[in-house]
Scaffold this active site. Structure first.
Site, PDB file in Angstrom:
ATOM      1  N   GLU A   1      42.240  42.901  36.576  1.00  0.00           N
ATOM      2  CA  GLU A   1      41.568  41.606  36.215  1.00  0.00           C
ATOM      3  C   GLU A   1      42.293  40.648  36.707  1.00  0.00           C
ATOM      4  O   GLU A   1      43.328  40.395  36.453  1.00  0.00           O
ATOM      5  CB  GLU A   1      41.261  41.719  34.703  1.00  0.00           C
ATOM      6  CG  GLU A   1      40.364  42.411  34.020  1.00  0.00           C
ATOM      7  CD  GLU A   1      38.783  41.825  34.628  1.00  0.00           C
ATOM      8  OE1 GLU A   1      38.679  41.149  35.417  1.00  0.00           O
ATOM      9  OE2 GLU A   1      37.791  42.402  33.819  1.00  0.00           O
TER      10      GLU A   1
ATOM     11  N   CYS B   1      31.679  38.781  26.904  1.00  0.00           N
ATOM     12  CA  CYS B   1      32.413  38.227  28.234  1.00  0.00           C
ATOM     13  C   CYS B   1      31.407  38.789  29.549  1.00  0.00           C
ATOM     14  O   CYS B   1      30.544  39.455  29.392  1.00  0.00           O
ATOM     15  CB  CYS B   1      33.511  38.564  28.374  1.00  0.00           C
ATOM     16  SG  CYS B   1      34.088  40.514  28.566  1.00  0.00           S
TER      17      CYS B   1
ATOM     18  N   GLU C   1      41.521  36.561  36.825  1.00  0.00           N
ATOM     19  CA  GLU C   1      40.217  35.690  36.595  1.00  0.00           C
ATOM     20  C   GLU C   1      40.627  34.216  36.115  1.00  0.00           C
ATOM     21  O   GLU C   1      41.632  34.249  35.702  1.00  0.00           O
ATOM     22  CB  GLU C   1      39.495  36.194  35.422  1.00  0.00           C
ATOM     23  CG  GLU C   1      38.991  37.588  35.539  1.00  0.00           C
ATOM     24  CD  GLU C   1      38.036  38.161  34.573  1.00  0.00           C
ATOM     25  OE1 GLU C   1      37.025  38.953  34.761  1.00  0.00           O
ATOM     26  OE2 GLU C   1      38.022  37.861  33.455  1.00  0.00           O
TER      27      GLU C   1
ATOM     28  N   HIS D   1      30.716  37.735  34.219  1.00  0.00           N
ATOM     29  CA  HIS D   1      30.900  37.093  35.455  1.00  0.00           C
ATOM     30  C   HIS D   1      29.527  36.352  35.747  1.00  0.00           C
ATOM     31  O   HIS D   1      28.380  37.232  35.905  1.00  0.00           O
ATOM     32  CB  HIS D   1      31.249  38.007  36.593  1.00  0.00           C
ATOM     33  CG  HIS D   1      32.332  38.893  35.952  1.00  0.00           C
ATOM     34  ND1 HIS D   1      32.218  40.320  35.369  1.00  0.00           N
ATOM     35  CD2 HIS D   1      33.846  38.455  36.182  1.00  0.00           C
ATOM     36  CE1 HIS D   1      33.622  40.675  35.426  1.00  0.00           C
ATOM     37  NE2 HIS D   1      34.442  39.815  35.648  1.00  0.00           N
TER      38      HIS D   1
ATOM     39  N   HIS E   1      37.691  44.281  41.464  1.00  0.00           N
ATOM     40  CA  HIS E   1      38.679  44.852  40.588  1.00  0.00           C
ATOM     41  C   HIS E   1      39.561  45.738  41.237  1.00  0.00           C
ATOM     42  O   HIS E   1      40.801  45.667  40.815  1.00  0.00           O
ATOM     43  CB  HIS E   1      37.973  44.960  39.174  1.00  0.00           C
ATOM     44  CG  HIS E   1      37.342  43.942  38.582  1.00  0.00           C
ATOM     45  ND1 HIS E   1      35.943  43.595  39.015  1.00  0.00           N
ATOM     46  CD2 HIS E   1      37.755  43.621  37.355  1.00  0.00           C
ATOM     47  CE1 HIS E   1      35.720  42.612  37.984  1.00  0.00           C
ATOM     48  NE2 HIS E   1      36.606  42.484  36.993  1.00  0.00           N
TER      49      HIS E   1
ATOM     50  N   HIS F   1      38.701  35.811  40.765  1.00  0.00           N
ATOM     51  CA  HIS F   1      37.189  35.602  40.585  1.00  0.00           C
ATOM     52  C   HIS F   1      37.009  34.690  39.120  1.00  0.00           C
ATOM     53  O   HIS F   1      37.542  34.661  38.455  1.00  0.00           O
ATOM     54  CB  HIS F   1      36.290  36.899  40.595  1.00  0.00           C
ATOM     55  CG  HIS F   1      36.622  37.814  39.680  1.00  0.00           C
ATOM     56  ND1 HIS F   1      37.874  38.440  39.832  1.00  0.00           N
ATOM     57  CD2 HIS F   1      35.955  38.191  38.466  1.00  0.00           C
ATOM     58  CE1 HIS F   1      37.640  39.353  38.718  1.00  0.00           C
ATOM     59  NE2 HIS F   1      36.668  39.194  37.936  1.00  0.00           N
TER      60      HIS F   1
ATOM     61  N   GLU G   1      24.005  41.841  25.883  1.00  0.00           N
ATOM     62  CA  GLU G   1      25.098  42.467  25.090  1.00  0.00           C
ATOM     63  C   GLU G   1      24.955  42.671  23.672  1.00  0.00           C
ATOM     64  O   GLU G   1      25.211  43.757  23.052  1.00  0.00           O
ATOM     65  CB  GLU G   1      26.555  41.980  25.489  1.00  0.00           C
ATOM     66  CG  GLU G   1      27.067  42.044  26.836  1.00  0.00           C
ATOM     67  CD  GLU G   1      28.673  41.850  26.715  1.00  0.00           C
ATOM     68  OE1 GLU G   1      29.334  41.831  25.982  1.00  0.00           O
ATOM     69  OE2 GLU G   1      29.094  41.733  27.833  1.00  0.00           O
TER      70      GLU G   1
END
Length: 174
Positions: free
Chosen positions: A112, A67, A114, A69, A24, A30, A87
């Site tokens: 970000e 959200c 992505e 990764h 980041h 990514h 979460e």
């Protein structure tokens, strides 16, 4: 051990891994996912979270339900199920409806960048208390009213949520 993200090329092919914060800081492309949990009440609503103020970026603003990764060698859908449970405490079936790529500065000298996989699921039951390290609060929001609010006050929302929500709205109209 620090969290790592999967680095990808513009076609989402894996080209390596990097420590999450460093990826980041450098704005490296990514793989990521954004989960949109929906319900009918009687109109379609989206479960949104206000990110915890202590998050490393975009704290205190509204975003999609969850959200994250995938970790290296972790399939996308397994990662999504893991993060959804971590979460907001839900374990529900998810379906991928598409992807989009974006790059945006998100504060704290972070970017970000992505390929964001958009996932949807449906939930009609009671919600449990979310993880306070991740989520300040959870609320159901009318889809169309939320899109209008995003257009009026974009700073109240994460940079990725609007494009993802537009994909969800288009998918639900099919």
């Amino acid at each position: 051990m620090s969290e790592q993200v999967i680095l990808v090329d513009k076609n989402d092919n894996i080209i390596g891994v990097e420590e999450k914060l460093k990826a980041h800081q450098l704005g490296l492309l990514h793989r990521a996912f954004s989960i949109f949990i929906l319900r009918r009440n009687p109109e379609l609503e989206l479960l949104m979270q206000k990110r915890a103020l202590t998050k490393y970026h975009s704290g205190g603003v509204w975003t999609n339900s969850c959200c994250g990764h995938p970790r290296p060698s972790e399939p996308l859908m397994e990662a999504a199920a893991r993060r959804l449970k971590e979460e907001i405490g839900l374990s529900i079936p998810l379906k991928e409806i598409g992807t989009f790529t974006y790059k945006a500065h998100v504060g704290n000298n972070l970017t970000e960048h992505e390929i964001d996989h958009i996932l949807i699921g449906y939930w009609e039951g009671q919600l449990t208390a979310p993880n306070p390290e991740e989520v300040e609060t959870l609320q159901w929001h009318n889809l169309n009213e939320t899109l209008a609010e995003m257009n009026k006050h974009p700073s109240l929302f994460t940079v990725w949520v609007k494009e993802g929500l537009e994909m969800v709205v288009n998918f639900t109209k099919k």
